[in-house]
Write a protein that holds these residues in place. Structure first.
Motif, PDB file in Angstrom:
ATOM      1  N   LEU A 109       0.836  -1.209   0.000  1.00 48.68           N
ATOM      2  CA  LEU A 109       0.000   0.000   0.000  1.00 48.68           C
ATOM      3  C   LEU A 109       0.865   1.251   0.000  1.00 48.68           C
ATOM      4  N   THR A 132      -7.451   0.095  -3.905  1.00 53.80           N
ATOM      5  CA  THR A 132      -8.709  -0.455  -3.395  1.00 53.80           C
ATOM      6  C   THR A 132      -8.614  -1.967  -3.252  1.00 53.80           C
ATOM      7  N   GLN A 176      -6.534  -2.773  -0.246  1.00 56.69           N
ATOM      8  CA  GLN A 176      -7.279  -2.469   0.983  1.00 56.69           C
ATOM      9  C   GLN A 176      -8.302  -3.556   1.275  1.00 56.69           C
ATOM     10  N   GLN A 208      -6.501  -6.537   2.615  1.00 58.39           N
ATOM     11  CA  GLN A 208      -6.058  -6.299   3.990  1.00 58.39           C
ATOM     12  C   GLN A 208      -7.236  -6.350   4.965  1.00 58.39           C
ATOM     13  N   SER A 209      -8.370  -5.834   4.521  1.00 59.51           N
ATOM     14  CA  SER A 209      -9.497  -5.745   5.457  1.00 59.51           C
ATOM     15  C   SER A 209     -10.006  -7.137   5.844  1.00 59.51           C
ATOM     16  N   GLU A 266      -4.885   1.306   8.086  1.00 62.25           N
ATOM     17  CA  GLU A 266      -6.068   2.018   7.593  1.00 62.25           C
ATOM     18  C   GLU A 266      -5.828   3.527   7.457  1.00 62.25           C
ATOM     19  N   ASP A 288      -5.443   5.318   4.871  1.00 64.66           N
ATOM     20  CA  ASP A 288      -6.189   6.016   3.819  1.00 64.66           C
ATOM     21  C   ASP A 288      -7.640   6.277   4.204  1.00 64.66           C
TER      22      ASP A 288
END
Lengths: 499, 601
Positions: B102, B147, B150, B153-154, B212, B214
């Motif tokens: 990221l 995106t 992310q 990762q989430s 997190e 961003d």
């Protein structure tokens, strides 16, 4: 009296043997172990006294600082305002405080209080009124004498009244400056009706129509011993304080007790409502009427709401709208039951204009999830632990504790309510959470209220959002129908005429 | 009824209050410093059983930033709630990989935006270089990569785990705050959870994940909208501050400029963190129901693990340059009309700080000079107040007021200068001075009465240089003299070194038509009967006049006399002027042969 608290304190001295040294710090806090915190909630009866007139007095002393606080709490408030006199209650409270007493002009009285460094406040709220003094022990006697003269024989000085009225008239001019203020006001109107005391707002006409006679009448009805309960905290000796109050209230004749709070009759039409305001961020409230404080499911509902949106970062709405999507700084939900009739449930967030619909969708998704899926045992346990572990904080400050006892007695709460409270929280299961979510959340019968520039709100985020699954418009709620709340003149609150 | 003893309060009270406070105001926490330089203040107190308020302060705030990273102190405060290498993820190794990837994409997007998008902005092609709506194909591709990462990762992120651990253990009121000068983190925990606190806080100081980043950027942007842009005066206040402070780093907002909020890199954030959050720079504070020896052992074990990784940060280099003239700022907003007159005062701990504090108190409150004069006697203000704030490197003293009815802001400003002249030329009376000192003395107790306010007082004073201030400041207040007040007012509150902000309601230039009732309300009571009948007959005369020129002459006369009319007659004069102007308009429209309805639109 204080012995209850000190014994409890003595019982929780923590074993030093369990301490970590640098070598054995666990890699996750779940591996830490803690000694049990023993806390027995104090009983109101241990602090309760009665004057010979029957007035209840709740006392808890402490000699840490040379200050005493005496609070007189009365039954009665905004719900007793006559028709067309919105604002009378608040104004009466302010005028008792600032309008002088039988023996002293307003400015002399203020001067004496200030010189003695006594903090004095009087307020008349929606259901109860209070008058409070915090003074140095060394001059309590003098300061309390002035205070009682003010509370019993307020002068309602006409110059001070006009100053106050002028300030209130200025203040209402700004009512539409703040989007959140608009949202709360309009939500109140939708939930309770414009004329019910929970929502009623002062207007130019009502403020201009308030007279000294109105205030005297309301003062006489509320500020009399039939409505009174007293709380005393700080640096004093109990038997002396009781004798002091006995003497101070000796010739204060009881009047008629205040009536009970009226019950609302208003109903509302579910749907999307909006109030036009040109601003970069919208305020959104999603709500409906909820439940009564003494509902048998009250504790399960509270746990459910904490999981949904009521406990900050640990709750789902905050997690989804703020943490995951970064759409808002403020997002969550509140359950506000009332003692006398069902209260209000509300979810809320503030977001930039184009993402209003997307954030609304996320909140509705959470309503659906909590109704259709079982919460995890972990979620329920985290919330229950929090409520149980923070429970002693309700009794942390002596003033707050006395206030709690007074409110409990006034609203007829069961005397063992706090003794069994933690067990009842502990017994809430994921099944209970789902059951009360289904029974007490009604997204289809809710109001979605948006304050913002509607044309842009309505069309959503199609222009700035690349991911089609995240494109949302307000058309997806209530079949795309939305009701405009007409712009109000901030002073009269009447809809503005179209020019 | 009980006999009142009002007359007895006098000399005895004057003597008594200062004497009693002199004994009591002595806050003595236990000081404990770890080998790595982190200092602790321990304040056991059993008045609130079972509860501890604990936290720590880093003496770093927006004042330590620079253009390009304004607001980073505040964003960092947010990010320290996003977990650590251990907290907030189910797979620390994989999480680290995602964070690295990221970072790479984020750096590319930033470099591209600062180059291509900024040039497009300066060329006038786009307005906001950071807005995804203005993305080029290259940026769109990078954003899609981001995106995707992310989302991966989430899947292994445990959202808000840091918060839920505390919540499940009875932590409450967890929060943090960032100011221009310091950043403070705090929470209330049950007495048996002090070790949990030590674990959690030392962990986030040791290995914060800044996960997190961003999404949190956008949360802060919403916070900026909520606090500044969607409030009535927020955006204007921010610019007025900027003008007032000139060179000083107080001239940018704590929350940061919008451009910078979008631009921080992870490296910048970590460098800032490692510089200002190393243990030698931090102070921990524990207040409430705990055992001192146990607390010492705990903080040794846990916070003793922290290392100083970088050289000590330089103190702030740029100091404030004086204002060399009068600065005026006027703006329109959805707000009540209001005026502020602001002066430079002194930094925290300066010998004159207490004098400014006393001076503000003399002016404030219902028995203060501003309320008595501007609100009650002259009836020109709905509210009027003074405030004083000494910050680490500079201070400011302000007068603020909102007009009553249609009084204009210039009238309020003038009224302040009259009050200020009194401060400069007349010594304040003994009783007035003593009243302020009594109030200050009692308030020092009030500020120490619960764990959390005690926590804040200890943390903030220590962050500014030493908690001893809590015991010293009351003595300085007690020593302020009438001469000090005159000297300070003359020295600092000068017409040639002040800033004036006037805000008026947007669209407020459309004049509101006054009524006779407005005039009546604006006049002192004893004047009503003297003035109103004359005005009523004046109105009849105006209505009877058909001579436009003579009416215009009257208006000219009124304009000429405007500055000589006392403030309480300003509304009356404005009313008459409006009536004459309306009559002129009537006569002129009759001459045009058209008809017109009177009244404001």
């Amino acid at each position: 009296m204080r012995s209850v608290l000190t014994t409890t304190f003595a019982a929780l001295i923590v074993g030093v043997g369990s301490l970590a040294s640098a070598g054995d710090i666990p890699s996750h806090p779940s591996e830490l172990s803690f000694d049990e915190l023993v806390f027995t909630p104090p009983l109101a009866s241990e602090f309760r006294h009665e004057l010979s007139s029957g007035v209840p007095v709740f006392m808890a002393s402490s000699d840490e600082f040379p200050l005493v606080t005496i609070t007189l709490s009365f039954k009665g408030g905004e719900y007793m305002e006559p028709e067309g006199k919105a604002g009378l209650a608040a104004m009466t409270g302010a005028m008792i405080r600032t309008g002088g007493s039988a023996t002293m002009s307003p400015s002399d009285l203020d001067e004496e209080f200030d010189f003695m460094a006594a903090n004095v406040s009087v307020s008349v709220g929606d259901r109860t009124a209070s008058a409070s003094i915090n003074a140095l022990t060394s001059n309590l006697d003098d300061a309390f004498g002035l205070f009682m003269d003010m509370v019993r024989n307020p002068r309602f000085d006409s110059e001070r009244l006009e100053v106050l009225r002028g300030q209130q008239l200025e203040a209402i001019k700004t009512r539409d400056d703040d989007g959140l203020g608009i949202a709360i006001r309009e939500m109140g109107f939708l939930m309770w009706g414009e004329d019910f005391f929970e929502a009623r707002q002062p207007t130019k006409a009502s403020l201009e129509g308030i007279t000294v006679e109105d205030m005297k009448a309301l003062h006489a009805r509320i500020f009399n011993p039939s409505n009174l309960m007293v709380s005393v905290t700080g640096d004093f000796e109990e038997s002396e304080m009781l004798a002091f109050l006995e003497d101070a209230f000796d010739d204060w004749t009881p009047g008629e007790a205040s009536p009970d709070v009226p019950v609302p009759t208003h109903t509302f039409e579910p749907g999307v409502y909006y109030y036009e305001k040109d601003q970069p961020q919208t305020q959104v409230l999603i709500g409906h009427r909820s439940f009564e404080r003494d509902d048998p499911n009250a504790i399960a509902i509270m746990v459910m709401n904490d999981i949904l949106g009521g406990s900050g970062f640990t709750s789902r709405i905050t997690n989804s709208v703020r943490t995951r999507e970064g759409l808002a700084y403020t997002a969550g939900s509140v359950m506000r039951p009332r003692v006398e009739y069902p209260g209000v449930f509300m979810a809320y967030f503030f977001t930039k204009v184009p993402t209003t619909a997307l954030a609304t969708r996320l909140v509705f998704d959470e309503f659906k999830t909590i109704e259709t899926e079982l919460a995890t045992p972990d979620e329920v346990e985290t919330i229950a632990n929090n409520i149980i572990e923070t429970f002693p904080r309700r009794f942390e400050s002596k003033a707050a504790m006395m206030g709690l006892f007074i409110s409990d007695e006034r609203t007829g709460r069961a005397p063992d309510y706090w003794q069994t409270y933690r067990d009842r929280v502990r017994s809430v299961t994921p099944e209970d959470v789902q059951r009360v979510a289904k029974a007490y959340l009604h997204p289809d019968e809710a109001v979605i209220l948006v304050v913002g520039p509607w044309e842009q709100v309505k069309k959503g985020n199609a222009e700035s959002e690349a991911d089609a699954s995240r494109v949302a418009t307000m058309d997806e709620f209530f079949g795309g129908k939305a009701t405009e709340i007409p712009q109000r003149d901030p002073e009269t609150l009447e809809p503005k005429s179209e020019d | 009824m009980r006999v009142l003893r009002t007359a007895a309060i006098s000399a005895a009270a004057i003597m008594m209050i200062p004497a009693s406070t002199a004994i009591a105001q002595n806050v003595q926490p236990i000081e404990y410093t770890l080998d790595n330089g982190m200092k602790f203040l321990l304040m056991p107190r059993d008045e609130q059983p079972n509860i501890i308020t604990a936290g720590w302060i880093a003496p770093v705030g927006s004042v330590n930033e620079r253009p390009g990273i304004t607001g980073v102190s505040h964003l960092l405060e947010h990010l320290l709630f996003k977990g650590t290498d251990l907290i907030g993820t189910s797979d620390p190794e994989l999480d680290e990989q995602y964070r690295e990837q990221l970072t790479e994409v984020r750096e590319k997007m930033r470099a591209y935006t600062l180059d291509v998008q900024y040039k497009r902005m300066y060329a006038g092609e786009i307005e906001n270089p950071w807005d995804p709506a203005n993305d080029t194909d290259e940026l769109r591709a990078l954003r899609a990569q981001m995106t995707e990462l992310q989302e991966l990762q989430s899947k292994i992120t445990i959202k808000n785990e840091f918060d839920s651990i505390y919540t499940g253990n009875g932590g409450s009121g967890m929060n943090a705050g960032t100011s221009n000068d310091f950043t403070v983190f705090y929470i209330n925990v049950p007495s048996n959870k002090l070790e949990l606190w030590a674990w959690m806080e030392s962990d986030r100081l040791m290995d914060p994940s800044m996960r997190e980043l961003d999404a949190e950027r956008f949360v802060v942007i919403e916070e900026r909208r909520q606090r500044l842009e969607a409030t009535a005066t927020g955006k204007l206040d921010e610019q007025f501050d900027s003008m007032f402070w000139v060179a000083s780093p107080y001239n940018w907002p704590v929350i940061g400029w919008m451009s910078d909020l979008m631009a921080y890199t992870e490296d910048e954030i970590f460098e800032y963190f490692e510089t200002y959050y190393q243990p030698a720079n931090l102070v921990g504070v524990i207040v409430g129901d705990f055992e001192v020896e146990e607390a010492k052992q705990l903080v040794d074990s846990y916070f003793g693990r922290l290392e100083n990784k970088r050289p000590k940060a330089d103190p702030v280099v740029t100091y404030a340059v004086p204002l060399l003239g009068e600065v005026r700022f006027s703006g329109e907003c959805d707000c009540q009309d209001q005026v502020e007159v602001r002066y430079r005062s002194v930094p925290y701990g300066h010998p004159d700080e207490a004098v400014f504090d006393v001076m503000a108190d003399l002016l404030n409150g219902r028995t203060g000079r501003l309320y008595k004069s501007l609100v009650e006697e002259q009836g020109i203000a709905a509210s009027a107040s003074a405030s004083h704030r000494s910050q680490h490197y500079a201070g400011s003293f302000s007068f603020n007021a909102r007009p009553k009815g249609n009084v204009d802001l210039a009238t309020l400003e003038e009224a302040w200068y009259v009050e200020l002249d009194r401060l400069k030329t007349e010594p304040v009376s003994d009783r007035e001075l003593q009243k302020v000192k009594n109030g200050q003395a009692a308030d020092t107790f009030r500020g120490l009465m619960d764990n959390s306010s005690l926590f804040f007082q200890l943390a903030i004073t220590e962050g500014y240089g030493g908690y001893e201030y809590l015991n010293e400041h009351p003595k300085r207040i007690a020593a302020v003299t009438a001469e000090d007040i005159m000297r300070v007012a003359n020295e600092y509150l000068r017409a040639d070194a002040r800033a004036v902000a006037s805000y008026t309601r947007k669209g407020g230039t459309e004049e509101v038509m006054l009524t006779l009732d407005d005039v009546r309300a604006s006049l002192p009571e004893e004047m009503v009967e003297m003035v109103i009948p004359g005005m009523e007959s004046g109105l009849i005369e105006i209505a009877a006049t058909t001579d436009v020129a003579s009416l215009q002459k009257q208006i000219e006369d009124m304009e000429a006399q405007k500055d000589m009319v006392p403030p309480q007659f300003q509304t009356a004069m404005k009313f008459m002027k409006q009536q004459i102007e309306r009559r002129i308009a009537e006569l002129e429209s009759e001459a045009d042969g058209s008809t017109q309805e009177g009244g404001a639109q």
